[in-house]
Write an enzyme that holds these catalytic residues in place. Structure first.
Site, PDB file in Angstrom:
ATOM      1  N   ARG A 557       0.863  -1.183   0.000  1.00  0.00           N
ATOM      2  CA  ARG A 557       0.000   0.000   0.000  1.00  0.00           C
ATOM      3  C   ARG A 557       0.898   1.232   0.000  1.00  0.00           C
ATOM      4  O   ARG A 557       1.452   1.607   1.030  1.00  0.00           O
ATOM      5  CB  ARG A 557      -0.907  -0.014   1.224  1.00  0.00           C
ATOM      6  N   ARG A 593       1.138  -1.674  -5.390  1.00  0.00           N
ATOM      7  CA  ARG A 593      -0.092  -1.051  -5.886  1.00  0.00           C
ATOM      8  C   ARG A 593       0.156   0.428  -6.090  1.00  0.00           C
ATOM      9  O   ARG A 593       0.651   1.111  -5.195  1.00  0.00           O
ATOM     10  CB  ARG A 593      -1.238  -1.255  -4.897  1.00  0.00           C
ATOM     11  N   ASN A 710     -12.112  -6.722  -0.195  1.00  0.00           N
ATOM     12  CA  ASN A 710     -12.837  -5.756   0.637  1.00  0.00           C
ATOM     13  C   ASN A 710     -13.727  -4.860  -0.208  1.00  0.00           C
ATOM     14  O   ASN A 710     -14.927  -4.720   0.048  1.00  0.00           O
ATOM     15  CB  ASN A 710     -11.853  -4.908   1.440  1.00  0.00           C
ATOM     16  N   ASP A 711     -13.138  -4.231  -1.236  1.00  0.00           N
ATOM     17  CA  ASP A 711     -13.941  -3.361  -2.103  1.00  0.00           C
ATOM     18  C   ASP A 711     -14.883  -4.173  -2.988  1.00  0.00           C
ATOM     19  O   ASP A 711     -16.030  -3.766  -3.222  1.00  0.00           O
ATOM     20  CB  ASP A 711     -13.030  -2.489  -2.968  1.00  0.00           C
ATOM     21  N   ARG A 721     -18.827   0.025   3.295  1.00  0.00           N
ATOM     22  CA  ARG A 721     -18.134  -0.444   4.494  1.00  0.00           C
ATOM     23  C   ARG A 721     -18.125   0.599   5.601  1.00  0.00           C
ATOM     24  O   ARG A 721     -17.946   0.277   6.771  1.00  0.00           O
ATOM     25  CB  ARG A 721     -16.689  -0.826   4.152  1.00  0.00           C
ATOM     26  N   CYS A 758      -5.906 -10.462  -2.217  1.00  0.00           N
ATOM     27  CA  CYS A 758      -5.133  -9.675  -1.252  1.00  0.00           C
ATOM     28  C   CYS A 758      -6.035  -8.934  -0.265  1.00  0.00           C
ATOM     29  O   CYS A 758      -5.560  -8.117   0.519  1.00  0.00           O
ATOM     30  CB  CYS A 758      -4.215  -8.682  -1.959  1.00  0.00           C
TER      31      CYS A 758
END
Length: 825
Positions: A557, A593, A710-711, A721, A758
């Site tokens: 990240r 990323r 997650n997204d 979220r 991930c």
């Protein structure tokens, strides 16, 4: 009745839901409210109400308040598994109760020993109500006002601009813990690019917005209104930038707040058992070390204004340099807050006033910090009073520099030492020998302290607010510190000592076995190779991940280098950061990323317009393509800092192949600019349903696919979220999400591309079988999860995984899927 005041149903420590170690409550999936770590064993009615339901096992009760709000009180975590043992209900469904009536009695010690935690969430379970906390982050007594439940919406912020050289904006404070040390430091940093004078006004007081201490003395809490005023040439831009920063919540919903407390909780247990509040989880057994350092002696009289002012300046420079080298992670975040205090204009002004009276630099600095501490204490806000420890820490560290001390005087620790102190400052904790530290217990303090953050990050169990009686525990005595049960047993009987030792040994043995085996490649029982990587954001994390068995980094990240600063990092600074992480991985693959910031993660030097739905707005690759030089600079830094053989790049928030092609053009140009001749893989994150459905099309031009579960989950299930009203719907094991993952893996396989995961689900050992069965060949998890994850995968057979995945795809809900992996379906 539109508003009902809810009282504390028992005595204990009132804490925000964020600190509840269960995402269902911490992420407000059940609703908004507060939690109490109880110190007595009778749950009483917090208001006049009707009993809607008492759990059959007696561990929870739901009440209907006079305004229709449904109040759920859940005693402890995972207490349903106790089957009612230890609980006695005093009311039944349909009963009418008055404030203070007993609802449920429970065996405090028995439940504490067997439950995950005794911390008790108290939440509003139905929609249409707003919660205003009255008591939080401090001890409360039964019957004390705890929160207000209001049957109405929150008023929208009002805005007004005044003149060309001034601006005024009124907003509410969204942060659950208000404006404490870290938010104050971020506000100060956000104002650095501007020249305007900016002030905050609230509660009849005004503060300089460039002073972190001044902001804290306002006592701004969640929901408070504040008027931000700017004067000067760039006043409008300055006020708008600060307001936009505050309205994002400043990341506080996902952070544990800052330092040390001033609340003394009396020991309620009899005999040698001290009760406190858990600050960091875990169990420890070891000898006591009592630590009660005294303030360093400093002369009051100075040796002349010039001499003392110069000494103070040199000491400040030395301490600033030390803070700049604080590393990454929690230590770096705390250092940033301390640096803001060190540079605080009101502290400096106070010290200079004392210097002008002929005082020494040490005396002047001490008097200035103590005056600011008194101002914070005068607010009466328990949370802000905890922050006084930051001031004390900065005071002591700077005085140490003035006296020529290079490090705080710390005790020599025997193995597995249990350190007992009145309060422990962050710098003191970091100076301890962590390899010998078993646990920490403090007489005072709160669970939101900076030192609690450090202890949790270091894996050191910590108990706070045990009371002054803990000082009587003899030096060297073997004690049991069970932070999860919130107890310090200062004189354990042999049977308890043996039981706790066996429990600790079993936990350690299992973990040690998993860690010892984690260094080997992850191969399933039938020989199928599964790569297990780590999600990272720093070189420090990379070193730890390698030690725990990470075979590479599956998600770096890069936002960590862009956030919480006044200007963008240079290309060279980025290059050095990426190079350090690559070196820490020792040649292992590094998947980086590209920058994923936007409306939900703003930075002051990249102003964003307000977005009603930032998760659906200008973020990720969209921002990179809108600001191509920002993306190109990052890519050049990556190519220059990471060996091509080790480097892989992936792009977030792709929705179709056209976006990938646009990135590829910038990617190729950046590679050419740095003279890169070797090929670097370019992959995409599958985070949108469109990318999953079009995976075969995207994989024709991408080198690999990595699923950001997650997204992908929030988009697939139309559940934000960050919205507690719908957060209970979010589960990456929902069949709809699993079908998208299966489609992505199928699309990647069609073109011979590997597909990994991930997101958070990759860190769940029990979910690994389903993911592998869907075609996933790489899992990127949190570093701490890697040993257990590898151990779980090594016991699997691919055919079994495929069969389990097929059953999961045919399931009707996430609950059914979870029943499958628990062996219940």
């Amino acid at each position: 009745m539109s508003s009902v005041r809810v009282a504390a149903p028992f005595a204990g420590w009132a804490a925000p839901l964020d600190e509840v170690p269960d995402p269902v409550f911490a992420e407000r999936m059940m609703g908004d409210g507060v939690a109490i770590d109880p110190l007595d064993a009778v749950l009483r009615a917090p208001a006049d109400a009707e009993v809607i339901a008492v759990a059959p096992t007696g561990h929870s009760v739901t009440l209907r308040l006079a305004n229709g709000a449904e109040l759920l009180i859940h005693i402890g975590l995972e207490t349903v598994g106790l089957g009612g043992e230890g609980f006695t209900a005093h009311v039944a469904d349909g009963a009418r109760v008055k404030t203070g009536d007993p609802l449920i009695a429970f065996d405090l010690d028995s439940v504490a020993a067997r439950a995950k935690s005794l911390i008790t969430p108290i939440v509003i379970a139905n929609e249409g109500y707003r919660v205003v906390l009255i008591a939080c982050d401090r001890s409360v007594v039964a019957g004390e006002a705890l929160m207000e439940v209001i049957a109405e919406g929150v008023a929208a912020p009002s805005t007004a601009a005044v003149g060309d050289d001034s601006a005024v904006l009124e907003i509410g404070i969204p942060m659950a813990n208000g404006v404490h040390a870290r938010p104050a430091a971020k506000i100060v940093a956000a104002l650095k690019p501007f020249s305007a004078q900016v002030s905050f006004a609230a509660h009849g007081r005004e503060a300089n917005a460039r002073s972190a201490v001044g902001l804290m003395t306002l006592g701004l809490k969640h929901g408070d209104g504040v008027r931000i005023t700017g004067k000067g040439a760039d006043a409008r831009a300055a006020v708008t930038a600060v307001a936009a920063l505050i309205e994002t919540g400043m990341g506080e919903a996902h952070e544990a707040p800052a330092p040390m407390a001033a609340v003394d909780v009396a020991t309620l247990a009899t005999g040698p058992l001290f009760r406190g509040v858990r600050a960091a989880p875990g169990l420890a057994i070891g000898p006591v070390v009592q630590f009660r350092p005294a303030d360093a002696e400093v002369p009051e009289a100075g040796q002349g204004l010039v001499h003392e002012a110069t000494a103070l300046e040199h000491a400040m420079h030395a301490l600033s340099a030390e803070l700049d080298g604080a590393g990454t992670g929690p230590a770096a975040e705390i250092a940033a807050a301390h640096r803001a205090l060190l540079e605080d204009p009101e502290l400096l002004e106070g010290a200079q006033s004392w210097l002008g009276l002929g005082k020494s630099a040490g005396h002047a600095w001490r008097m200035a910090t103590r005056a600011q501490a008194d101002a914070i204490r005068a607010t009466g806000d328990p949370l802000l009073i905890e922050r006084i420890a930051d001031l004390i820490d900065i005071e002591r560290r700077l005085i140490a520099k003035l006296l020529g001390d290079t490090a705080p005087a710390m005790p020599r620790l025997p193995d597995r030492a249990i350190l007992i102190a009145d309060e422990l400052l962050p710098s003191q904790f970091m100076a301890l020998d962590a390899t010998r530290l078993g646990g920490v217990a403090t007489a005072r303090g709160g669970p939101t302290s900076h030192v609690a953050i450090l202890a949790a990050a270091a894996g050191v169990p910590m108990l706070v607010a045990t009371g002054a009686g803990v000082f009587a525990v003899p030096e060297g005595r073997t004690v049991v510190l069970d932070a999860d049960a919130r107890t310090l047993d200062s004189d354990p009987v042999p049977a308890r000592l043996q039981d706790m030792a066996e429990r600790l040994l079993a936990n350690s043995a299992r973990h040690a076995t998993e860690v010892a085996a984690a260094a080997d490649d992850c191969v399933m029982a039938d020989g199928t190779r599964i790569e297990v990587f780590a999600n990272l954001c720093s070189a420090e994390e990379a070193t730890r991940a390698v030690r725990l068995g990470a075979e590479g980094c599956g998600l770096l990240r890069t936002e960590f280098i862009f956030l919480d600063r006044a200007d963008a990092p240079s290309e060279e600074e980025q290059r050095e950061s990426y190079a350090a992480i690559a070196a820490a991985l020792k040649g292992r693959p590094l998947i980086i990323r590209t920058l994923d910031i936007g409306g939900d993660k703003p930075v002051p030097y990249l102003p964003f317009p307000h977005e009603d739905n930032p998760a659906l707005g200008n973020r990720g690759v969209r921002l990179g393509l809108q600001k191509p030089e920002l993306l190109a600079t990052q890519l050049r830094a990556i190519f220059a800092g990471v060996p091509a053989a080790q480097c892989r790049v992936m792009v977030p928030m792709i929705v179709d192949v056209e976006e990938l092609r646009a990135v590829r053009a910038i990617f190729d140009e950046a590679a050419k600019a740095v003279g890169l001749t070797e090929r670097v893989a370019l992959g995409v994150m599958i985070e949108t349903p469109s990318a999953a459905i079009l995976a075969d099309n995207i994989a024709a031009e991408a080198d690999f696919l990595s699923i950001g579960s997650n997204d992908l989950t929030q988009y697939a299930l139309a559940a934000d979220r960050g919205n507690p009203a719908v957060a209970d719907k979010i589960d990456a094991l929902h069949p709809a999400v699993l079908r998208l993952i299966a489609e992505a893996a199928k699309g990647g396989a069609k073109h011979g591309r590997w597909t990994g995961v991930c997101g958070g689900v990759a860190s769940e050992p029990r979910a690994a079988a389903i993911l592998i069965g869907l075609g996933i060949t790489e899992l990127s998890a949190t570093a701490a999860a890697i040993p257990a994850l590898k151990a779980a995968v090594r016991g699997l057979l691919l055919e079994d995984c495929k069969a389990l995945a097929a059953r999961a795809l045919a399931a009707g809900s996430a609950a059914e899927v979870r029943a499958l992996i628990e062996g219940e379906g």
